[in-house]
Design a protein around this motif. Structure first.
Motif, PDB file in Angstrom:
ATOM      1  N   ARG A 276       0.819  -1.211   0.000  1.00  0.00           N
ATOM      2  CA  ARG A 276       0.000   0.000   0.000  1.00  0.00           C
ATOM      3  C   ARG A 276       0.861   1.273   0.000  1.00  0.00           C
ATOM      4  N   PHE A 277       1.930   1.268   0.832  1.00  0.00           N
ATOM      5  CA  PHE A 277       2.708   2.501   0.991  1.00  0.00           C
ATOM      6  C   PHE A 277       3.911   2.607   0.050  1.00  0.00           C
ATOM      7  N   TYR A 278       4.496   1.458  -0.295  1.00  0.00           N
ATOM      8  CA  TYR A 278       5.702   1.508  -1.131  1.00  0.00           C
ATOM      9  C   TYR A 278       5.484   0.964  -2.542  1.00  0.00           C
ATOM     10  N   GLY A 279       4.348   0.320  -2.768  1.00  0.00           N
ATOM     11  CA  GLY A 279       4.039  -0.160  -4.120  1.00  0.00           C
ATOM     12  C   GLY A 279       4.417  -1.609  -4.377  1.00  0.00           C
ATOM     13  N   GLN A 280       5.144  -2.232  -3.481  1.00  0.00           N
ATOM     14  CA  GLN A 280       5.508  -3.642  -3.665  1.00  0.00           C
ATOM     15  C   GLN A 280       5.725  -4.255  -2.280  1.00  0.00           C
ATOM     16  N   GLU A 281       5.345  -5.512  -2.125  1.00  0.00           N
ATOM     17  CA  GLU A 281       5.321  -6.080  -0.771  1.00  0.00           C
ATOM     18  C   GLU A 281       6.692  -6.374  -0.171  1.00  0.00           C
ATOM     19  N   ASP A 282       7.738  -6.351  -1.006  1.00  0.00           N
ATOM     20  CA  ASP A 282       9.083  -6.542  -0.452  1.00  0.00           C
ATOM     21  C   ASP A 282       9.928  -5.258  -0.504  1.00  0.00           C
ATOM     22  N   HIS A 283       9.294  -4.122  -0.716  1.00  0.00           N
ATOM     23  CA  HIS A 283      10.024  -2.844  -0.656  1.00  0.00           C
ATOM     24  C   HIS A 283       9.966  -2.295   0.767  1.00  0.00           C
ATOM     25  N   VAL A 284      11.015  -1.537   1.142  1.00  0.00           N
ATOM     26  CA  VAL A 284      11.005  -0.941   2.484  1.00  0.00           C
ATOM     27  C   VAL A 284      11.009   0.581   2.411  1.00  0.00           C
ATOM     28  N   ARG A 285      10.853   1.106   1.214  1.00  0.00           N
ATOM     29  CA  ARG A 285      10.964   2.555   1.046  1.00  0.00           C
ATOM     30  C   ARG A 285      10.380   2.935  -0.307  1.00  0.00           C
ATOM     31  N   LEU A 286       9.867   4.164  -0.391  1.00  0.00           N
ATOM     32  CA  LEU A 286       9.485   4.705  -1.694  1.00  0.00           C
ATOM     33  C   LEU A 286      10.315   5.969  -1.903  1.00  0.00           C
ATOM     34  N   TYR A 287      11.225   5.905  -2.864  1.00  0.00           N
ATOM     35  CA  TYR A 287      12.057   7.088  -3.127  1.00  0.00           C
ATOM     36  C   TYR A 287      11.218   8.173  -3.769  1.00  0.00           C
ATOM     37  N   GLY A 288      11.533   9.417  -3.399  1.00  0.00           N
ATOM     38  CA  GLY A 288      10.800  10.552  -3.949  1.00  0.00           C
ATOM     39  C   GLY A 288      11.750  11.575  -4.545  1.00  0.00           C
ATOM     40  N   THR A 289      11.253  12.784  -4.682  1.00  0.00           N
ATOM     41  CA  THR A 289      11.975  13.836  -5.412  1.00  0.00           C
ATOM     42  C   THR A 289      13.331  14.194  -4.781  1.00  0.00           C
ATOM     43  N   ASP A 290      13.530  13.856  -3.512  1.00  0.00           N
ATOM     44  CA  ASP A 290      14.794  14.200  -2.840  1.00  0.00           C
ATOM     45  C   ASP A 290      15.848  13.100  -2.974  1.00  0.00           C
ATOM     46  N   TYR A 291      15.630  12.158  -3.912  1.00  0.00           N
ATOM     47  CA  TYR A 291      16.497  10.963  -3.966  1.00  0.00           C
ATOM     48  C   TYR A 291      17.984  11.286  -4.104  1.00  0.00           C
ATOM     49  N   LEU A 292      18.310  12.304  -4.902  1.00  0.00           N
ATOM     50  CA  LEU A 292      19.735  12.594  -5.124  1.00  0.00           C
ATOM     51  C   LEU A 292      20.408  13.118  -3.860  1.00  0.00           C
ATOM     52  N   LYS A 293      19.734  14.087  -3.250  1.00  0.00           N
ATOM     53  CA  LYS A 293      20.247  14.685  -2.004  1.00  0.00           C
ATOM     54  C   LYS A 293      20.452  13.600  -0.957  1.00  0.00           C
ATOM     55  N   ARG A 294      19.488  12.717  -0.894  1.00  0.00           N
ATOM     56  CA  ARG A 294      19.495  11.656   0.100  1.00  0.00           C
ATOM     57  C   ARG A 294      20.719  10.736  -0.042  1.00  0.00           C
ATOM     58  N   ILE A 295      21.011  10.355  -1.281  1.00  0.00           N
ATOM     59  CA  ILE A 295      22.150   9.453  -1.519  1.00  0.00           C
ATOM     60  C   ILE A 295      23.462  10.197  -1.310  1.00  0.00           C
ATOM     61  N   GLU A 296      23.524  11.416  -1.821  1.00  0.00           N
ATOM     62  CA  GLU A 296      24.770  12.185  -1.713  1.00  0.00           C
ATOM     63  C   GLU A 296      25.093  12.554  -0.270  1.00  0.00           C
ATOM     64  N   SER A 297      24.075  12.550   0.587  1.00  0.00           N
ATOM     65  CA  SER A 297      24.322  12.939   1.980  1.00  0.00           C
ATOM     66  C   SER A 297      25.035  11.836   2.772  1.00  0.00           C
ATOM     67  N   VAL A 298      25.008  10.584   2.275  1.00  0.00           N
ATOM     68  CA  VAL A 298      25.678   9.524   3.038  1.00  0.00           C
ATOM     69  C   VAL A 298      26.971   9.025   2.407  1.00  0.00           C
ATOM     70  N   CYS A 299      27.218   9.364   1.145  1.00  0.00           N
ATOM     71  CA  CYS A 299      28.516   8.995   0.561  1.00  0.00           C
ATOM     72  C   CYS A 299      28.906  10.093  -0.416  1.00  0.00           C
ATOM     73  N   ASP A 300      30.164  10.068  -0.814  1.00  0.00           N
ATOM     74  CA  ASP A 300      30.688  11.197  -1.563  1.00  0.00           C
ATOM     75  C   ASP A 300      30.592  11.007  -3.083  1.00  0.00           C
ATOM     76  N   LEU A 301      29.644  10.194  -3.538  1.00  0.00           N
ATOM     77  CA  LEU A 301      29.531   9.942  -4.980  1.00  0.00           C
ATOM     78  C   LEU A 301      29.057  11.205  -5.712  1.00  0.00           C
ATOM     79  N   LYS A 302      29.660  11.441  -6.881  1.00  0.00           N
ATOM     80  CA  LYS A 302      29.169  12.528  -7.752  1.00  0.00           C
ATOM     81  C   LYS A 302      28.195  11.885  -8.728  1.00  0.00           C
TER      82      LYS A 302
END
Ligand SMILES: [Zn+2]
Length: 333
Positions: A276-302
């Motif tokens: 219901r919330f993530y779109g698939q029964e084995d997902h634990v998250r639904l990524y949204g518009t902040d996806y880039l910021k979110r990933i870049e905040s935990v590692c230094d990938l460009k």
């Protein structure tokens, strides 16, 4: 008797598919130059071939003048005119180009249409716009059964990385058979690990949050539609970063909701709620518009994002069966 197709472009593959439908066996493609064509086990340079008296060559090249030159060159190589059959005008006249207007980059088949596919059970897909979610009409290749998102990942790897051109080490999470099979047709000295959390898939069991390889080991890490299954996303990203060599690339994707920010809640654990919330029964998250910021905040990938609508004209997006706003990300260490 062997049959070859002269021309390994659109016309060549089209003719190959037409003849295959009649169970006419083709021994391979021949070409004059290999500038922009990949030579594989099925495609040979005309000068490297020797022909028997009984062999036949079907010319499948669009330009009429070029077809005449090809015939002349084949005559010089000792082929008689009755061994050379010109299919160029046949294809053109019968409008096969229009009928077989779709092309699967993964299996190389020219087809009439991709088939419907995609996940449809969650109400989320009706409420929100999720890239690559819900039912899609140009999704499944009828020949190799790959889907639209796999094709876009493969295209991005070919066009925007050197994975197939250099000696490299690749760690590929949850490897999709269709992509991996195609990569191995092309690669030049790749050391490949197909990794999965389960020992039943891939060829090595690896937990993305605790990767059993040393620092700076891989030139590429690939994880398509994997991160949305992993609870400890931060640990996974830090581990990927750790095992990448300096300049190494992380190629990844996940479903992205364009209507809201990333949503996850550890109290959502039942299959029904996750659906219901993530779109698939084995997902634990639904990524949204902040996806880039979110990933870049935990590692230094460009990170750079690649989308069919930025890379290709509308007709090509249709021909290759891509989702126009699909996104594959490449993060560079
Ligand atoms: Zn295919």
């Amino acid at each position: 008797m062997k049959r070859y197709i002269y021309g390994a472009g659109k016309y060549g593959h089209l003719l190959y598919d037409i003849l295959s439908n009649y169970e006419i066996e083709i021994s391979g493609f021949v070409v004059s130059f290999n500038d922009d064509l990949k030579l594989d086990s099925k495609t040979m340079l005309i000068d490297d071939c020797s022909y028997e008296d009984t062999d036949v060559i079907y010319i499948a090249v669009k330009d009429e003048k070029e077809r005449r030159i090809i015939r002349k060159n084949l005559n010089i190589k000792g082929l008689r005119n009755d061994q050379i059959i010109d299919f160029g005008s046949f294809i053109k006249q019968n409008d096969y180009e229009k009928i077989y207007s779709k092309y699967c980059l993964l299996c190389g088949s020219r087809i009439k249409d991709f088939e419907e596919g995609g996940w449809t059970d969650s109400p989320l897909f009706y409420e929100k716009h999720i890239i690559g979610g819900g039912k899609r009409s140009n999704c499944i290749c009828p020949v190799c059964k790959c889907n639209d998102r796999m094709r876009w990942v493969y295209y991005t790897i070919c066009k925007h990385t050197d994975m197939l051109k250099e000696k490299c080490r690749v760690l590929y999470f949850a490897p999709e058979k269709q992509i991996v099979d195609t990569l191995f047709l092309e690669e030049k000295g790749m050391v490949f690990y197909g990794a999965d959390i389960s020992s039943r898939r891939g060829n090595i069991q690896v937990d993305m949050t605790n990767i059993c390889f040393k620092n700076d080991y891989f030139d590429y890490v690939v994880a398509n539609h994997v991160l949305e299954h992993i609870q400890d996303e931060t640990a996974a990203l830090r581990e990927v970063y750790r095992v990448l060599s300096p300049g190494g690339k992380f190629i990844f994707s996940f479903p992205i909701c364009t209507d809201c920010e990333t949503f996850d809640d550890e109290s959502i654990v039942s299959k029904e709620d996750r659906l219901r919330f993530y779109g698939q029964e084995d997902h634990v998250r639904l990524y949204g518009t902040d996806y880039l910021k979110r990933i870049e905040s935990v590692c230094d990938l460009k990170i750079q994002c690649f989308s069919p609508q930025d890379d290709l004209p509308h007709e090509k997006i249709l021909e290759y069966g891509f989702i126009k706003d699909d996104i594959v990300m490449i993060g560079r260490k």
